[in-house]
Design a protein around this motif. Structure first.
Motif, PDB file in Angstrom:
ATOM      1  N   ALA A  57       0.842  -1.200   0.000  1.00 54.51           N
ATOM      2  CA  ALA A  57       0.000   0.000   0.000  1.00 54.51           C
ATOM      3  C   ALA A  57       0.875   1.248   0.000  1.00 54.51           C
ATOM      4  CB  ALA A  57      -0.932   0.007   1.213  1.00 54.51           C
ATOM      5  N   ASP A  58       1.956   1.222   0.796  1.00 54.15           N
ATOM      6  CA  ASP A  58       2.854   2.389   0.842  1.00 54.15           C
ATOM      7  C   ASP A  58       3.548   2.605  -0.500  1.00 54.15           C
ATOM      8  OD1 ASP A  58       2.186   2.916   3.420  1.00 54.15           O
ATOM      9  OD2 ASP A  58       4.005   2.108   4.323  1.00 54.15           O
ATOM     10  N   ALA A  59       3.983   1.514  -1.126  1.00 53.64           N
ATOM     11  CA  ALA A  59       4.661   1.649  -2.427  1.00 53.64           C
ATOM     12  C   ALA A  59       3.696   2.196  -3.474  1.00 53.64           C
ATOM     13  CB  ALA A  59       5.218   0.298  -2.866  1.00 53.64           C
ATOM     14  N   ALA A  60       2.443   1.730  -3.436  1.00 55.05           N
ATOM     15  CA  ALA A  60       1.440   2.235  -4.382  1.00 55.05           C
ATOM     16  C   ALA A  60       1.177   3.715  -4.128  1.00 55.05           C
ATOM     17  CB  ALA A  60       0.151   1.431  -4.260  1.00 55.05           C
ATOM     18  N   MET A  61       1.145   4.079  -2.848  1.00 58.68           N
ATOM     19  CA  MET A  61       0.904   5.490  -2.507  1.00 58.68           C
ATOM     20  C   MET A  61       2.057   6.375  -2.986  1.00 58.68           C
ATOM     21  SD  MET A  61      -1.212   7.630  -1.167  1.00 58.68           S
ATOM     22  CE  MET A  61      -0.940   9.394  -0.950  1.00 58.68           C
ATOM     23  N   ASP A  62       3.284   5.865  -2.881  1.00 63.02           N
ATOM     24  CA  ASP A  62       4.439   6.659  -3.333  1.00 63.02           C
ATOM     25  C   ASP A  62       4.262   7.123  -4.779  1.00 63.02           C
ATOM     26  OD1 ASP A  62       5.768   6.468  -0.949  1.00 63.02           O
ATOM     27  OD2 ASP A  62       7.022   4.764  -1.548  1.00 63.02           O
ATOM     28  N   VAL A  63       3.746   6.260  -5.629  1.00 70.87           N
ATOM     29  CA  VAL A  63       3.575   6.639  -7.035  1.00 70.87           C
ATOM     30  C   VAL A  63       2.241   7.330  -7.291  1.00 70.87           C
ATOM     31  CG1 VAL A  63       5.170   5.156  -8.261  1.00 70.87           C
ATOM     32  CG2 VAL A  63       2.993   4.217  -7.499  1.00 70.87           C
ATOM     33  N   ALA A  64       1.245   7.001  -6.464  1.00 72.33           N
ATOM     34  CA  ALA A  64      -0.073   7.611  -6.659  1.00 72.33           C
ATOM     35  C   ALA A  64      -0.038   9.111  -6.361  1.00 72.33           C
ATOM     36  CB  ALA A  64      -1.111   6.934  -5.779  1.00 72.33           C
ATOM     37  N   GLU A  65       1.032   9.572  -5.726  1.00 68.29           N
ATOM     38  CA  GLU A  65       1.137  10.991  -5.382  1.00 68.29           C
ATOM     39  C   GLU A  65       1.341  11.900  -6.586  1.00 68.29           C
ATOM     40  OE1 GLU A  65       4.014  11.769  -2.343  1.00 68.29           O
ATOM     41  OE2 GLU A  65       2.942  10.587  -0.853  1.00 68.29           O
ATOM     42  N   CYS A  66       1.598  11.326  -7.749  1.00 70.01           N
ATOM     43  CA  CYS A  66       1.791  12.120  -8.977  1.00 70.01           C
ATOM     44  C   CYS A  66       0.659  13.133  -9.129  1.00 70.01           C
ATOM     45  CB  CYS A  66       1.817  11.198 -10.190  1.00 70.01           C
ATOM     46  SG  CYS A  66       1.748  12.092 -11.760  1.00 70.01           S
ATOM     47  N   ILE A  67       1.014  14.403  -9.394  1.00 69.23           N
ATOM     48  CA  ILE A  67      -0.015  15.442  -9.537  1.00 69.23           C
ATOM     49  C   ILE A  67      -0.287  15.788 -10.994  1.00 69.23           C
ATOM     50  CG2 ILE A  67       0.376  16.425  -7.246  1.00 69.23           C
ATOM     51  CD1 ILE A  67       2.043  18.641  -8.568  1.00 69.23           C
ATOM     52  N   GLY A  68       0.376  15.105 -11.929  1.00 67.05           N
ATOM     53  CA  GLY A  68       0.075  15.327 -13.348  1.00 67.05           C
ATOM     54  C   GLY A  68       0.392  16.725 -13.837  1.00 67.05           C
ATOM     55  N   CYS A  69       1.462  17.322 -13.313  1.00 64.96           N
ATOM     56  CA  CYS A  69       1.759  18.714 -13.672  1.00 64.96           C
ATOM     57  C   CYS A  69       2.477  18.825 -15.005  1.00 64.96           C
ATOM     58  CB  CYS A  69       2.599  19.374 -12.576  1.00 64.96           C
ATOM     59  SG  CYS A  69       4.221  18.621 -12.322  1.00 64.96           S
ATOM     60  N   GLY A  70       3.239  17.783 -15.389  1.00 61.54           N
ATOM     61  CA  GLY A  70       3.961  17.814 -16.658  1.00 61.54           C
ATOM     62  C   GLY A  70       5.411  18.242 -16.545  1.00 61.54           C
ATOM     63  N   ALA A  71       5.904  18.457 -15.325  1.00 62.90           N
ATOM     64  CA  ALA A  71       7.302  18.876 -15.164  1.00 62.90           C
ATOM     65  C   ALA A  71       8.261  17.827 -15.726  1.00 62.90           C
ATOM     66  CB  ALA A  71       7.608  19.128 -13.692  1.00 62.90           C
ATOM     67  N   CYS A  72       7.896  16.545 -15.606  1.00 58.93           N
ATOM     68  CA  CYS A  72       8.761  15.463 -16.102  1.00 58.93           C
ATOM     69  C   CYS A  72       8.964  15.596 -17.610  1.00 58.93           C
ATOM     70  CB  CYS A  72       8.174  14.097 -15.735  1.00 58.93           C
ATOM     71  SG  CYS A  72       6.411  13.887 -16.096  1.00 58.93           S
ATOM     72  N   VAL A  73       7.895  15.955 -18.304  1.00 62.77           N
ATOM     73  CA  VAL A  73       7.974  16.124 -19.764  1.00 62.77           C
ATOM     74  C   VAL A  73       8.822  17.362 -20.086  1.00 62.77           C
ATOM     75  CG1 VAL A  73       6.629  16.571 -21.848  1.00 62.77           C
ATOM     76  CG2 VAL A  73       5.738  15.017 -20.095  1.00 62.77           C
ATOM     77  N   ALA A  74       8.572  18.441 -19.333  1.00 67.06           N
ATOM     78  CA  ALA A  74       9.285  19.690 -19.595  1.00 67.06           C
ATOM     79  C   ALA A  74      10.782  19.532 -19.355  1.00 67.06           C
ATOM     80  CB  ALA A  74       8.729  20.799 -18.709  1.00 67.06           C
ATOM     81  N   ALA A  75      11.149  18.719 -18.361  1.00 61.42           N
ATOM     82  CA  ALA A  75      12.562  18.574 -18.007  1.00 61.42           C
ATOM     83  C   ALA A  75      13.286  17.616 -18.943  1.00 61.42           C
ATOM     84  CB  ALA A  75      12.679  18.090 -16.566  1.00 61.42           C
ATOM     85  N   CYS A  76      12.574  16.698 -19.571  1.00 62.89           N
ATOM     86  CA  CYS A  76      13.205  15.639 -20.373  1.00 62.89           C
ATOM     87  C   CYS A  76      13.687  16.186 -21.713  1.00 62.89           C
ATOM     88  CB  CYS A  76      12.187  14.523 -20.613  1.00 62.89           C
ATOM     89  SG  CYS A  76      12.834  13.209 -21.660  1.00 62.89           S
ATOM     90  N   PRO A  77      14.934  15.910 -22.084  1.00 67.92           N
ATOM     91  CA  PRO A  77      15.412  16.373 -23.390  1.00 67.92           C
ATOM     92  C   PRO A  77      14.618  15.761 -24.551  1.00 67.92           C
ATOM     93  CG  PRO A  77      17.186  15.316 -22.131  1.00 67.92           C
ATOM     94  CD  PRO A  77      15.949  15.186 -21.318  1.00 67.92           C
ATOM     95  N   ASN A  78      13.983  14.611 -24.304  1.00 64.35           N
ATOM     96  CA  ASN A  78      13.176  13.970 -25.348  1.00 64.35           C
ATOM     97  C   ASN A  78      11.683  14.309 -25.212  1.00 64.35           C
ATOM     98  OD1 ASN A  78      15.604  12.685 -25.820  1.00 64.35           O
ATOM     99  ND2 ASN A  78      14.998  10.804 -24.777  1.00 64.35           N
ATOM    100  N   ALA A  79      11.347  15.124 -24.218  1.00 61.62           N
ATOM    101  CA  ALA A  79       9.939  15.402 -23.905  1.00 61.62           C
ATOM    102  C   ALA A  79       9.154  14.098 -23.788  1.00 61.62           C
ATOM    103  CB  ALA A  79       9.308  16.328 -24.944  1.00 61.62           C
TER     104      ALA A  79
END
Lengths: 246, 637
Positions: free
Chosen positions: A149-171
């Protein structure tokens, strides 16, 4: 505090450019967005068009805000959304560059606002457990160990902001997609649709125009919720597993 | 205005079941002929949209953000109540019902609250099945904690982000229905008008916030899931975009607005610190489970908190309320904080703050134990204040958080306009004059998943499938009105920004209609509001035009409705001369400064009817009767 802002201004259908603004007499305790509010109030009073930016909850959970600040998605402070970044973290008198998320899959709507509906399209493709309202068994009928449950919660915290895409050189949207795939793959409730989910979500991600992952790790560094890129490894395993078993 | 609550009779345990059986059904093959508009995509809106679509209806869901996952339900931290009694600590549906009615200071309908407690257990089951990662015990069962105002542990939680996880659960169910092509999403779209023809809601008029296009949408029923009006105070814990426009527009078209004066001031927020401040941040009241609230015993004690010895601290909640201590309900805790600050014992640079101290918890549980429970909250506090709460006590102060008032609805959750429903925080139904912690998520999901999907079918089966054409004069008129308002706002070309009016209005309300309200303060607010309104319509400045993305224009429209709405809020507070729950009239208090109700005069919901521009709104009442929970003076001693 005083700052010089270099802000990306862009009207729909036109090319954008960086425009310089003075940002004077800003409290060190103001958040980055409150600093922009002050600049905008002064722009409106001067009869100019204020800087358009997305924001809503201003407490780091809705995922609506986000700009590239001095080259960093959500600014340089780790584990922080733009609304939770405070001006005390900047040097007095410094120049601050503010740009929108840049990705083919996130077209600019105006100034710092981008269209992130591609994220919704990825979730629409399979980021759910198909369970009709009212048909669920008792909550305790499915025991789930605390670790899982804790491991699932760690990833469920994603807020969908898009920073990961913005930071990635490959988008690439691999961190975002892998967070949802991991959450549901870890939980027993997610097992029945596990194989089709991985395939459908990866396909939707590619269709939306996001790039591929080449292990730069910029996504994890930019993620305001510090979601681990180990999840991308899990996504790959889920996807390849689904392809082999099919 | 006719207020028929349609509340069923009979033993309270059987009312909802019997009622459901009596509701008409829509044949499965006919459901696909109906279209339902849902405005809002928070817990109530998303859960209703998903469930209605699963049933076979066509749903159009509208929201002002870029994705349904952004709605402000996402910010709820502490948890969600349910009467599961997994802890065997004496909980039951009846106890949750009783606690909610009592916590609401006997100003809610018994039948509605009982139904809420009944379906609370289904909500937990549903969310678990969706993959919501609730906190678990080592054995794998769901964990619970106790929460403000309850003596049992009935709160389910997902770290300090319960609202986020529940909303993402509802969002995932919604997106599954988008995939099934049963729901159409309308992003970055704001509702400006409700279209009513011959007393029935037939659709809405919206503005596309990207293109500026004003559009009309027809449907067989309209569901407003548009949240509360806390932002009328400018500074609140609501998201910046939360607004009263949809609800207020419905009110202007004939929907009664109930109990607007019931506003909840949450006791544990980060204090205000500057003029530029745009919002207040809540610290979950779960912190009160382990944190101890205190102020210095002596006025003007300027020492740093860690230098103030134990015997010079006043743990005023523990002192005044020995049995509930730091866990008294929100209204009681907020007023107690105001009282010590009024006495000059407040802390921080403004004197408007009290300490929430975790030093005992850190020695009892260890730093890791505290981090396990509250890590994200401590992290957030440190980000905002640059102070480390593991080492120095947090400073907190009450802030506007939730509004119990809202559109009046009957037992079917239908407003006084046929075919216009209101769910979640947007309606007034279940929390009376004060909401208990962890009950907002419960009510939003109860309405959306388990109540509205039954009751709306009865309405649709009764009226049948005959949507009004968008060329009808009522649609045309509403589109003209919406366009007219946009041009007017743009045409004033004055000197002041919408935000400056909003701040002025908010401060006026906070000072005169906030935690303490008096005849004098309310009358002075009522005298001032029309002046603000006049200046707004003469001196507003909105750059740009209406045919593009224009965030200043969006704000201006919302502020205009907040100004109009604030008048009925203050009028309601003035008319209700008793104190109850979150509504505290200084003229009506007990010897111990607690809220003193006046059941003989005010055991009712007050419902305001719009009577046209320039005419005073009319106050109606829905009497409340209590068969199962006998009203008493609330005591948390």
């Amino acid at each position: 505090m005083n700052f010089t802002l270099k802000v990306w201004r862009q009207k729909p259908g036109e090319k954008g450019k960086l425009v310089t603004y003075d940002s004077k007499d800003i409290s060190a305790d103001a958040s980055f967005l409150e600093m922009l509010d002050v600049v905008n109030e002064r722009l409106i009073e001067a009869g100019q068009t204020p800087i358009a930016f997305d924001h809503d909850c201003r407490e780091g959970i809705c995922g609506m805000c986000g700009c590239v600040v001095n080259g960093f998605a959500h600014g340089h402070q780790s584990g922080t959304t733009l609304c939770q970044l405070h001006m005390r973290e900047f040097k007095d008198g410094s120049v601050i560059y503010i740009e929108p998320w840049r990705s083919k899959a996130f077209p600019v709507i105006a100034d710092l606002i981008v269209d992130r509906s591609a994220f919704d399209a990825i979730i629409t493709a399979g980021g759910y457990i198909s369970i009709r309202t009212g048909s669920a068994p008792d909550g305790n009928a499915i025991p789930i160990s605390k670790d899982v449950a804790d491991a699932a919660m760690d990833v469920a915290e994603c807020i969908g902001c898009g920073a990961c895409v913005a930071a990635c050189p490959n988008a690439s949207a691999m961190l975002f997609t892998s967070a949802k795939i991991s959450q549901l793959a870890l939980l027993p409730q997610g097992q029945p649709e596990r194989m089709t989910r991985a395939q459908r979500m990866v396909r939707a991600m590619e269709d939306a125009g996001f790039g591929a992952c080449t292990n730069h790790g910029e996504c994890e560094a930019a993620c305001p919720k510090e979601i681990s890129m180990n999840n991308i490894a899990r996504l790959n395993r889920e996807f390849i597993g689904a392809s082999v078993k099919k | 205005m006719k207020l028929d609550s349609k509340t069923p009779d009979g033993p309270i345990e059987k009312r909802w079941d019997d009622y459901k059986f009596r509701l008409k059904l829509v044949n499965p093959a006919n459901k696909r002929k109906f279209k339902i508009i849902v405005v809002g995509s928070g817990l109530a809106g998303a859960s209703a949209s998903a469930t209605l679509a699963e049933l076979g209806y066509n749903v159009d869901c509208f929201f002002y953000q870029d994705s349904p996952r952004r709605a402000h339900s996402i910010a709820a931290q502490g948890g969600i109540n349910a009467a599961k009694n997994y802890q065997s600590d004496g909980d039951s549906i009846h106890r949750l019902f009783y606690d909610t009615v009592k916590g609401g200071d006997y100003r809610a309908r018994e039948s509605n609250v009982y139904r809420l407690a009944q379906v609370s257990n289904n909500i937990i089951d549903q969310c678990v099945a969706q993959g919501v990662p609730f906190a678990r015990e080592y054995g794998g069962n769901l964990a619970n904690r106790s929460f403000g105002g309850a003596q049992v542990s009935r709160t389910f939680y997902a770290r300090g982000q319960t609202g986020q996880q529940l909303l993402l659960g509802a969002y995932s169910a919604l997106m599954a229905q988008v995939n099934a092509k049963k729901v159409q999403l309308h992003r970055r779209t704001e509702m400006l008008e409700l279209v009513v023809a011959e007393g029935r809601a037939r659709g809405i008029v919206t503005r596309n916030m990207v293109t500026g296009q004003i559009e009309s949408h027809a449907a067989d029923a309209v569901v407003l899931a548009t949240g509360g009006y806390g932002n009328v105070f400018y500074l609140s814990t609501n998201a910046k975009g939360c607004n009263v426009t949809a609800a207020y527009r419905a009110y202007k078209k004939g929907a009664g607005f109930a109990n607007p004066c019931y506003t909840q001031i949450h006791p544990t927020c980060i204090p205000v610190h500057g003029e530029y401040q745009s919002k207040l941040t809540l610290m979950s009241e779960s912190l009160r489970n382990d944190g101890r609230i205190w102020v210095p015993k002596n006025k003007g004690d300027a020492r740093v908190p860690t230098q103030i010895p134990e015997n010079e601290r006043d743990y005023y909640l523990e002192r005044r309320y020995p049995s509930f201590g730091n866990l008294v309900p929100r209204d009681v805790a907020s007023r107690a904080a105001k009282k010590v600050c009024d006495e000059g014992r407040g802390v921080g640079s403004t004197g408007l703050g009290v300490y929430l101290d975790f030093s005992d918890a850190v020695s009892r549980l260890g730093k890791d134990g505290v981090r396990e429970r509250y890590g994200n909250l401590f992290h957030m506090y440190e980000k905002i204040t640059a102070e480390n709460p593991y080492k120095v006590p947090m400073r907190i102060f009450p802030a506007v958080h939730y509004t119990m008032g809202g559109l009046w609805v009957d037992y079917n959750l239908m407003t006084t306009i046929d075919g216009c429903f209101a769910i979640g925080e947007a309606n007034f139904s279940d929390h009376g004059a004060n909401r208990l912690g962890a009950s907002a998520l419960m009510q939003g999901l109860a309405d959306g998943y388990f109540i509205l999907p039954y009751t709306i079918g009865d309405y649709l089966a009764t009226v049948g499938n005959n949507p009004l054409s968008r060329d009808d004069k009522h649609f045309v008129k509403s589109v003209e009105d919406a366009n007219g308002k946009v041009s007017t706002l743009l045409g004033i070309k004055g000197e002041r920004t919408p935000d400056s009016f909003h701040r002025e209005l908010g401060k006026l309300l906070w000072d005169n209609c906030g935690m303490a309200r008096s005849d004098e303060s309310l009358k002075s607010a009522l005298a001032r509001i029309p002046q603000i309104k006049d200046e707004f319509w003469q001196n507003l400045k909105v750059p740009g035009n209406g045919r593009e993305l224009n965030q200043t224009l969006e704000m201006a429209g919302r502020v205009a409705d907040f100004i109009d709405f604030s008048e009925i809020l203050v009028k309601d507070a003035l008319a209700r001369t008793e104190s109850c729950g979150g509504h505290f009239r200084v003229e009506s208090q007990t010897d111990e400064n607690e809220a003193k109700r006046d059941d003989a005069q005010f055991s009712h919901a007050a419902v305001w009817e719009y009577k046209g521009e320039g005419s005073a709104p009319e106050r109606h009442v829905e009497p409340l009767s209590f068969e199962y929970c006998k009203p008493s003076q609330r005591s948390y001693k």
